[in-house]
Design an enzyme around this catalytic site. Sequence first.
Site, PDB file in Angstrom:
ATOM      1  N   GLY A 100      -2.608  -6.056  -3.759  1.00 50.19           N
ATOM      2  CA  GLY A 100      -1.997  -6.864  -2.707  1.00 50.19           C
ATOM      3  C   GLY A 100      -2.258  -8.358  -2.818  1.00 50.19           C
ATOM      4  O   GLY A 100      -1.959  -9.110  -1.893  1.00 50.19           O
ATOM      5  N   GLU A 112      -7.333   0.729 -10.609  1.00 51.78           N
ATOM      6  CA  GLU A 112      -6.830  -0.255  -9.652  1.00 51.78           C
ATOM      7  C   GLU A 112      -7.943  -1.238  -9.286  1.00 51.78           C
ATOM      8  O   GLU A 112      -8.725  -0.982  -8.359  1.00 51.78           O
ATOM      9  CB  GLU A 112      -6.373   0.447  -8.364  1.00 51.78           C
ATOM     10  N   HIS A 143      -8.072   6.162  -2.905  1.00 53.82           N
ATOM     11  CA  HIS A 143      -7.528   4.803  -2.955  1.00 53.82           C
ATOM     12  C   HIS A 143      -8.563   3.856  -2.342  1.00 53.82           C
ATOM     13  O   HIS A 143      -9.278   4.224  -1.408  1.00 53.82           O
ATOM     14  CB  HIS A 143      -6.212   4.750  -2.172  1.00 53.82           C
ATOM     15  N   SER A 187      -0.767  -5.134  -7.661  1.00 48.97           N
ATOM     16  CA  SER A 187       0.220  -6.223  -7.765  1.00 48.97           C
ATOM     17  C   SER A 187       1.210  -6.053  -8.920  1.00 48.97           C
ATOM     18  O   SER A 187       1.621  -7.042  -9.539  1.00 48.97           O
ATOM     19  CB  SER A 187      -0.489  -7.579  -7.876  1.00 48.97           C
ATOM     20  N   ASN A 230       3.530   3.953  -4.037  1.00 47.15           N
ATOM     21  CA  ASN A 230       2.620   4.225  -2.917  1.00 47.15           C
ATOM     22  C   ASN A 230       3.133   3.441  -1.705  1.00 47.15           C
ATOM     23  O   ASN A 230       2.895   2.243  -1.588  1.00 47.15           O
ATOM     24  CB  ASN A 230       1.190   3.790  -3.296  1.00 47.15           C
ATOM     25  N   TRP A 231       3.838   4.160  -0.833  1.00 46.30           N
ATOM     26  CA  TRP A 231       4.451   3.484   0.321  1.00 46.30           C
ATOM     27  C   TRP A 231       3.437   3.160   1.408  1.00 46.30           C
ATOM     28  O   TRP A 231       3.754   2.456   2.347  1.00 46.30           O
ATOM     29  CB  TRP A 231       5.559   4.369   0.910  1.00 46.30           C
ATOM     30  N   LYS A 232       2.251   3.748   1.314  1.00 44.29           N
ATOM     31  CA  LYS A 232       1.217   3.555   2.347  1.00 44.29           C
ATOM     32  C   LYS A 232       1.799   3.900   3.722  1.00 44.29           C
ATOM     33  O   LYS A 232       2.660   4.781   3.815  1.00 44.29           O
ATOM     34  CB  LYS A 232       0.646   2.122   2.265  1.00 44.29           C
TER      35      LYS A 232
HETATM   36  P1  PGA Z   1       0.042  -3.389  -4.535  1.00 46.64           P
HETATM   37  O1  PGA Z   1      -0.741  -2.062  -4.125  1.00 46.64           O
HETATM   38  O2  PGA Z   1       1.011  -3.031  -5.611  1.00 46.64           O
HETATM   39  O3  PGA Z   1       0.707  -3.832  -3.265  1.00 46.64           O
HETATM   40  O4  PGA Z   1      -0.993  -4.366  -5.020  1.00 46.64           O
HETATM   41  C1  PGA Z   1      -1.166  -1.157  -5.086  1.00 46.64           C
HETATM   42  C2  PGA Z   1      -1.947  -0.069  -4.447  1.00 46.64           C
HETATM   43  O5  PGA Z   1      -2.540  -0.282  -3.372  1.00 46.64           O
HETATM   44  O6  PGA Z   1      -1.997   1.056  -4.962  1.00 46.64           O
END
Ligand code: PGA
Length: 241
Positions: free
Chosen positions: A166, A160, A92, A204, A8-10
């Site tokens: 994060g 999640e 999300h 994470s 997930n590159w956001k």
């Molecule tokens: P992260 O994000 O791996 O940076 O914690 C995961 C996500 O938001 O799907």
Amino acid sequence: MNHLFIANWKMNLSLKEAEVLCREIDLLRDSKSDIIICSPELYILPLKEKFSSICFANQNVSEIKENFGAYTGETSAYMLAQQGIKYAIIGHSERRKLFGETNETVKAKAENCLQAGLTPIICLGEDSINRKKGDYLEFIGEQILHSISKTDKEVIIAYEPIWSIGTGVVPTSEQIKEVARYIGKIIEEHGLLENGFKLVYGGSVSSENIRDILSVAEISGVLIGKASLDREEFFKIFQGE
Ligand code: PGA
């Protein structure tokens, strides 16, 4: 079983940087892992054109039922499907928190995906308050019952926990297993996903914790945010599986 690695590159990377990363992924990935790259929407078509063997997905779809119409800024699931896109992330926690998406929004979006032939990757998970209070299973149960409709089509669920996204804090494999079993139980009890579902974990994910996460039998893969933008770390995650 092939594990699923969803990147997930956001809202990150320039198109050039995205191309460089895709080139490396294309060269280095192994055949026993399935990769889905959720790039910014604007980049999907140029990337897909250049890297035809990589599977690209969108990070969102419209909740509007129509395929076309006067809905400024929206992209329908139908439009994505017409361009050969097969998956979309739905619900999300960043969209729930920053853009006010509710379980009902998530349900509408997931239904639009299924209708158009896209597989929704439906995200859910508790925040730190639910976790501390101990009512996290109930909270997740509510999310499932209000955001997932009965279907015999393919659905991916991403567990999640918000407190892990994060933050570098990851639940133990026992904690993941407890939630994974609970999700399976609720879905079965309510007969929601007739042909089963894939459950992935997100929050994470790193090369340090990938083994532990994938040691949970109910977990079919991972949704990776930050670490998917770092080529070396992304490959270590694969290799560490
Ligand atoms: P992260 O994000 O791996 O940076 O914690 C995961 C996500 O938001 O799907």
